[in-house]
Write a protein that holds these residues in place. Structure first.
Motif, PDB file in Angstrom:
ATOM      1  N   PRO A  10      57.733  54.202  22.278  1.00  0.00           N
ATOM      2  CA  PRO A  10      57.052  55.200  23.097  1.00  0.00           C
ATOM      3  C   PRO A  10      56.304  54.552  24.259  1.00  0.00           C
ATOM      4  O   PRO A  10      55.571  53.578  24.077  1.00  0.00           O
ATOM      5  N   GLY A  11      56.541  55.045  25.453  1.00  0.00           N
ATOM      6  CA  GLY A  11      55.898  54.504  26.644  1.00  0.00           C
ATOM      7  C   GLY A  11      56.638  53.369  27.315  1.00  0.00           C
ATOM      8  O   GLY A  11      56.269  52.954  28.422  1.00  0.00           O
ATOM      9  N   ASP A  12      57.697  52.842  26.693  1.00  0.00           N
ATOM     10  CA  ASP A  12      58.433  51.713  27.259  1.00  0.00           C
ATOM     11  C   ASP A  12      59.322  52.136  28.422  1.00  0.00           C
ATOM     12  O   ASP A  12      59.849  53.257  28.465  1.00  0.00           O
ATOM     13  N   THR A  13      59.529  51.203  29.337  1.00  0.00           N
ATOM     14  CA  THR A  13      60.530  51.327  30.396  1.00  0.00           C
ATOM     15  C   THR A  13      61.404  50.086  30.343  1.00  0.00           C
ATOM     16  O   THR A  13      60.889  48.966  30.284  1.00  0.00           O
ATOM     17  N   ILE A  14      62.723  50.259  30.346  1.00  0.00           N
ATOM     18  CA  ILE A  14      63.622  49.112  30.351  1.00  0.00           C
ATOM     19  C   ILE A  14      64.555  49.203  31.550  1.00  0.00           C
ATOM     20  O   ILE A  14      64.881  50.287  32.032  1.00  0.00           O
ATOM     21  N   GLU A  15      64.970  48.048  32.024  1.00  0.00           N
ATOM     22  CA  GLU A  15      65.924  47.973  33.113  1.00  0.00           C
ATOM     23  C   GLU A  15      67.327  47.929  32.533  1.00  0.00           C
ATOM     24  O   GLU A  15      67.657  47.072  31.717  1.00  0.00           O
ATOM     25  N   LEU A  16      68.170  48.859  32.968  1.00  0.00           N
ATOM     26  CA  LEU A  16      69.551  48.915  32.497  1.00  0.00           C
ATOM     27  C   LEU A  16      70.490  48.096  33.382  1.00  0.00           C
ATOM     28  O   LEU A  16      71.506  47.589  32.898  1.00  0.00           O
ATOM     29  N   ALA A  17      70.166  47.986  34.655  1.00  0.00           N
ATOM     30  CA  ALA A  17      71.033  47.235  35.569  1.00  0.00           C
ATOM     31  C   ALA A  17      70.240  46.801  36.786  1.00  0.00           C
ATOM     32  O   ALA A  17      69.344  47.520  37.245  1.00  0.00           O
ATOM     33  N   ASP A  18      70.568  45.621  37.293  1.00  0.00           N
ATOM     34  CA  ASP A  18      70.037  45.105  38.554  1.00  0.00           C
ATOM     35  C   ASP A  18      71.206  44.430  39.250  1.00  0.00           C
ATOM     36  O   ASP A  18      71.612  43.319  38.879  1.00  0.00           O
ATOM     37  N   LEU A  19      71.786  45.112  40.248  1.00  0.00           N
ATOM     38  CA  LEU A  19      73.059  44.719  40.829  1.00  0.00           C
ATOM     39  C   LEU A  19      72.896  44.284  42.272  1.00  0.00           C
ATOM     40  O   LEU A  19      72.116  44.880  43.030  1.00  0.00           O
ATOM     41  N   GLU A  20      73.637  43.266  42.669  1.00  0.00           N
ATOM     42  CA  GLU A  20      73.612  42.769  44.040  1.00  0.00           C
ATOM     43  C   GLU A  20      74.754  43.376  44.822  1.00  0.00           C
ATOM     44  O   GLU A  20      75.908  43.351  44.387  1.00  0.00           O
ATOM     45  N   GLY A  21      74.444  43.928  46.001  1.00  0.00           N
ATOM     46  CA  GLY A  21      75.446  44.574  46.819  1.00  0.00           C
ATOM     47  C   GLY A  21      76.067  43.639  47.849  1.00  0.00           C
ATOM     48  O   GLY A  21      75.762  42.438  47.875  1.00  0.00           O
ATOM     49  N   PRO A  22      76.948  44.217  48.646  1.00  0.00           N
ATOM     50  CA  PRO A  22      77.267  45.640  48.708  1.00  0.00           C
ATOM     51  C   PRO A  22      78.224  46.061  47.588  1.00  0.00           C
ATOM     52  O   PRO A  22      78.992  45.244  47.083  1.00  0.00           O
ATOM     53  N   GLY A  23      78.124  47.336  47.226  1.00  0.00           N
ATOM     54  CA  GLY A  23      78.976  47.825  46.166  1.00  0.00           C
ATOM     55  C   GLY A  23      78.689  49.276  45.867  1.00  0.00           C
ATOM     56  O   GLY A  23      78.049  49.985  46.646  1.00  0.00           O
ATOM     57  N   ALA A  24      79.174  49.741  44.719  1.00  0.00           N
ATOM     58  CA  ALA A  24      78.969  51.130  44.316  1.00  0.00           C
ATOM     59  C   ALA A  24      79.084  51.245  42.801  1.00  0.00           C
ATOM     60  O   ALA A  24      80.011  50.681  42.197  1.00  0.00           O
ATOM     61  N   ILE A  25      78.161  51.975  42.208  1.00  0.00           N
ATOM     62  CA  ILE A  25      78.284  52.369  40.804  1.00  0.00           C
ATOM     63  C   ILE A  25      79.289  53.510  40.738  1.00  0.00           C
ATOM     64  O   ILE A  25      79.225  54.458  41.525  1.00  0.00           O
ATOM     65  N   THR A  26      80.229  53.413  39.808  1.00  0.00           N
ATOM     66  CA  THR A  26      81.287  54.420  39.712  1.00  0.00           C
ATOM     67  C   THR A  26      81.292  55.176  38.384  1.00  0.00           C
ATOM     68  O   THR A  26      81.916  56.226  38.289  1.00  0.00           O
ATOM     69  N   HIS A  27      80.607  54.639  37.368  1.00  0.00           N
ATOM     70  CA  HIS A  27      80.619  55.295  36.059  1.00  0.00           C
ATOM     71  C   HIS A  27      79.399  54.867  35.260  1.00  0.00           C
ATOM     72  O   HIS A  27      79.030  53.680  35.256  1.00  0.00           O
ATOM     73  N   LEU A  28      78.766  55.842  34.618  1.00  0.00           N
ATOM     74  CA  LEU A  28      77.715  55.587  33.646  1.00  0.00           C
ATOM     75  C   LEU A  28      78.125  56.198  32.317  1.00  0.00           C
ATOM     76  O   LEU A  28      78.593  57.338  32.268  1.00  0.00           O
ATOM     77  N   TRP A  29      77.970  55.443  31.245  1.00  0.00           N
ATOM     78  CA  TRP A  29      78.150  55.959  29.881  1.00  0.00           C
ATOM     79  C   TRP A  29      76.899  55.634  29.094  1.00  0.00           C
ATOM     80  O   TRP A  29      76.503  54.464  29.008  1.00  0.00           O
ATOM     81  N   PHE A  30      76.256  56.657  28.566  1.00  0.00           N
ATOM     82  CA  PHE A  30      75.082  56.495  27.716  1.00  0.00           C
ATOM     83  C   PHE A  30      75.355  57.139  26.369  1.00  0.00           C
ATOM     84  O   PHE A  30      75.922  58.233  26.294  1.00  0.00           O
ATOM     85  N   ALA A  31      74.914  56.481  25.323  1.00  0.00           N
ATOM     86  CA  ALA A  31      74.849  57.087  23.987  1.00  0.00           C
ATOM     87  C   ALA A  31      73.413  56.900  23.514  1.00  0.00           C
ATOM     88  O   ALA A  31      72.968  55.763  23.326  1.00  0.00           O
ATOM     89  N   ILE A  32      72.687  58.001  23.352  1.00  0.00           N
ATOM     90  CA  ILE A  32      71.255  57.938  23.118  1.00  0.00           C
ATOM     91  C   ILE A  32      70.878  58.748  21.882  1.00  0.00           C
ATOM     92  O   ILE A  32      71.386  59.843  21.664  1.00  0.00           O
ATOM     93  N   ASP A  33      69.974  58.167  21.083  1.00  0.00           N
ATOM     94  CA  ASP A  33      69.348  58.916  19.994  1.00  0.00           C
ATOM     95  C   ASP A  33      67.940  58.355  19.800  1.00  0.00           C
ATOM     96  O   ASP A  33      67.414  57.659  20.659  1.00  0.00           O
ATOM     97  N   ASN A  34      67.339  58.660  18.678  1.00  0.00           N
ATOM     98  CA  ASN A  34      66.067  58.029  18.347  1.00  0.00           C
ATOM     99  C   ASN A  34      66.411  56.745  17.594  1.00  0.00           C
ATOM    100  O   ASN A  34      67.170  55.935  18.128  1.00  0.00           O
ATOM    101  N   ASP A  35      66.005  56.508  16.419  1.00  0.00           N
ATOM    102  CA  ASP A  35      66.340  55.271  15.717  1.00  0.00           C
ATOM    103  C   ASP A  35      67.392  55.574  14.661  1.00  0.00           C
ATOM    104  O   ASP A  35      67.074  55.964  13.542  1.00  0.00           O
ATOM    105  N   HIS A  36      68.693  55.436  15.036  1.00  0.00           N
ATOM    106  CA  HIS A  36      69.830  55.693  14.155  1.00  0.00           C
ATOM    107  C   HIS A  36      69.865  57.149  13.692  1.00  0.00           C
ATOM    108  O   HIS A  36      70.294  57.465  12.587  1.00  0.00           O
ATOM    109  N   GLY A  37      69.433  58.057  14.535  1.00  0.00           N
ATOM    110  CA  GLY A  37      69.434  59.479  14.244  1.00  0.00           C
ATOM    111  C   GLY A  37      68.575  60.185  15.266  1.00  0.00           C
ATOM    112  O   GLY A  37      68.114  59.590  16.239  1.00  0.00           O
TER     113      GLY A  37
END
Length: 337
Positions: free
Chosen positions: A32-59
């Motif tokens: 609770p309260g945390d922030t995490i970095e998912l990606a830090d990318l060097e350009g030039p470029g483009a993100i083309t797809h995101l896939w997330f699978a999210i829950d709480n702790d195994h449920g």
């Protein structure tokens, strides 16, 4: 797809949550309260797809976590995020809920009987120098995420490239315009409409999702969509005929999900349109460019006479990696019981 047989002018890359110790622990944990970095990318470029699978702790222990976890994206070292949206709403379903559906830009694949599954985005998000993605857990429960960020590294950044932006808004409730002698009046200015997007500068509007929590009873539609480009006056150059019409349905909403329009959250138990709904409209074959500003609005009932709860996510491309409107506090954006 017409270009798949040609030599591609980029290299393909992925940032993901795979376990670097070689074990099958391919997730990240946010307290609770945390922030995490998912990606830090060097350009030039483009993100083309995101896939997330999210829950709480195994449920799932907090079924509202899709509205409490916040997705942010930053382009080219800009201090403010160009995307600042609750994660569930970003991927197309509101109210802090999840639902299986498919479209051209976003989809969800949810396990039957569970409030968790996969979220996907297929939107192209260019950046010239740098792209950074983060997730913040604003809930009181642990959040667990598995993720892919698929992206392309370009040789250069075309001068006419635009930056993807997305923001979330709500009115809980919409303020109803009083009836006149018990009847709906005319709407001849659009001033009391629900606002989906109010952006300055130049760019291209590519669509939205709208979540409606029916609090006034009965059919909640009949609200005309009104889009005002570059400061134009009422009635605007894009003036519609009703809520279900803007989302490409008719005579109410149907439990259909098409590439560019549909109902991602349909209340199958309704008797008279009560409950929670989410609809989407993506202007992929019919984008709406603007040079100075754009104001995307919709009536909440004809002449705005209804007081339902509305929330929305807007998607557009802008000429600069500017920040979007700040996201309301977590408690202010949760569905009302």
């Amino acid at each position: 797809m017409n270009d798949l047989h040609r030599k591609q002018p980029f290299t393909a890359h992925r940032t993901a949550s795979w376990s670097h110790d070689g074990y099958n622990r391919d997730w990240r944990i946010l307290q609770p309260g945390d922030t995490i970095e998912l990606a830090d990318l060097e350009g030039p470029g483009a993100i083309t797809h995101l896939w997330f699978a999210i829950d709480n702790d195994h449920g799932v222990t907090d079924p509202r976590f899709p509205r409490k976890a916040v997705l942010r994206m930053y382009w080219d070292n800009h201090a403010d995020p160009s995307v600042d949206v609750p994660v569930g709403d970003f991927f197309g379903v509101g109210h802090g809920r999840v639902s299986s559906y498919t479209s051209a830009l976003f989809d969800m694949s949810i396990n039957p009987g569970e409030d968790r599954g996969a979220f996907n985005s297929w939107v192209t998000m260019p950046f010239a120098k740098r792209a950074r993605i983060e997730l913040e857990n604003q809930s009181d429960s642990v959040v667990r995420i598995f993720y892919y960020v698929d992206w392309q590294r370009w040789k250069d950044f075309p001068e006419d490239s635009l930056y993807f932006q997305s923001e979330w808004r709500c009115e809980f409730p919409c303020e109803a315009v009083p009836l006149v002698e018990g009847k709906e009046g005319p709407n001849l200015d659009g001033d009391e409409n629900y606002v989906i997007l109010d952006a300055k500068g130049s760019g291209t509007y590519i669509g939205c999702n709208l979540s409606v929590d029916n609090r006034a009873g009965g059919w909640w539609g009949e609200g005309d969509d009104m889009i005002f480009v570059d400061g134009e006056a009422f009635p605007g150059s894009l003036h519609g005929t009703g809520s279900e019409d803007y989302f490409c349905h008719a005579w109410g909403m149907q439990a259909n999900c098409y590439p560019y329009a549909g109902t991602s959250l349909f209340n199958h138990d309704h008797e008279n349109w009560e409950g929670q709904w989410t609809m989407y409209r993506y202007h992929v074959p019919d984008p709406i460019p603007f040079s100075k500003s754009i104001r995307v609005t919709i009536e909440h009932g004809h002449d705005n006479h209804r007081s339902d709860h509305y929330s929305s996510t807007a998607y557009w491309y802008g000429s600069t990696p500017a920040g979007v409107s700040p996201l309301p506090a977590c408690a202010s954006r949760l569905p009302r019981d």
